[in-house]
Design an enzyme around this catalytic site. Sequence first.
Site, PDB file in Angstrom:
ATOM      1  N   ARG A 114     -33.584   3.749  -8.511  1.00  0.00           N
ATOM      2  CA  ARG A 114     -33.123   2.631  -7.396  1.00  0.00           C
ATOM      3  C   ARG A 114     -33.316   3.072  -6.143  1.00  0.00           C
ATOM      4  NH1 ARG A 114     -27.720  -1.075  -7.277  1.00  0.00           N
ATOM      5  NH2 ARG A 114     -26.878   0.995  -6.253  1.00  0.00           N
ATOM      6  N   THR A 135     -33.605  -0.526  -0.505  1.00  0.00           N
ATOM      7  CA  THR A 135     -34.104  -1.841  -0.915  1.00  0.00           C
ATOM      8  C   THR A 135     -33.204  -2.286  -2.163  1.00  0.00           C
ATOM      9  OG1 THR A 135     -35.822  -1.069  -2.195  1.00  0.00           O
ATOM     10  CG2 THR A 135     -36.405  -1.441   0.075  1.00  0.00           C
ATOM     11  N   ASP A 164     -24.773  11.000 -11.094  1.00  0.00           N
ATOM     12  CA  ASP A 164     -24.324  12.093 -10.411  1.00  0.00           C
ATOM     13  C   ASP A 164     -23.067  12.342 -11.136  1.00  0.00           C
ATOM     14  OD1 ASP A 164     -26.207  12.115  -8.335  1.00  0.00           O
ATOM     15  OD2 ASP A 164     -25.066  10.664  -6.926  1.00  0.00           O
TER      16      ASP A 164
END
Length: 212
Positions: free
Chosen positions: A107, A111, A206
Amino acid sequence: MAANFANFSLIDHPLVKKDVTVLRDVSTPPEIFRAAVKRISNILAVEICKDLKLTEIEIETPLEKTTGHKLAYDVVLVPVLRAGLGMVSGFLEIIPDAKVGHIGLQRDETTLKPIEYYYKTPKNIDSSKVILIDPMLATGGSGAEAINYLKKRGVKNLIFACLVAAPEGIKKLLSEHPDVRIFGAAQDRELNNKGYILPGLGDAGDRTFGTL
Ligand code: PRP
Ligand code: URA
């Protein structure tokens, strides 16, 4: 109180609720996070597989012939890289003969649109039962795009499995792909202005891989 959506099934299980809490806790280290993702994925897989179709087969026990069952199709797991990888082993423990394809989507954090960087799936995916796996359904951009890729390859029999879903993402998937059933371990309140799910668990990739 979470809204009800057609085609969205929330897995209502005390062990899932307990482990979603482990995932949400900011102090949970990656190894504990991964173990909780795996346990939730086991339960998700069992729930999703309740609807798998069977065909009858004739077998012989040590005593006589009898009728048994086998799955009517191949099952293909398709994790969305990278965070989806964390759920694969939990699904494979329940469906050990499933094949595994991969879709790489990242992603764009400005945007919020998904960018594709990898695609590899088994040849017979068009005739298989496909379980698309991504822990986070936020804006729904990545999920909707991954489903588009799979449908372009002829996939018709498709389920989306996630850990945490935002109402915005559920609405987007259901409006663009009303034929796809979604299973989730938690339905959260909303997205913040950076597209993160609230209360959520942060960045799933993460947290899984310790890249914070
Ligand atoms: C996360 C997550 C989804 C996506 C969800 O991946 O695993 O794929 O964001 O957001 P969306 O519904 O708004 O599209 P990310 O792009 O952060 O990549 P990563 O798994 O490599 O961390
Ligand atoms: N992707 C994540 O990993 N977490 C979110 O909250 C939203 C998108």
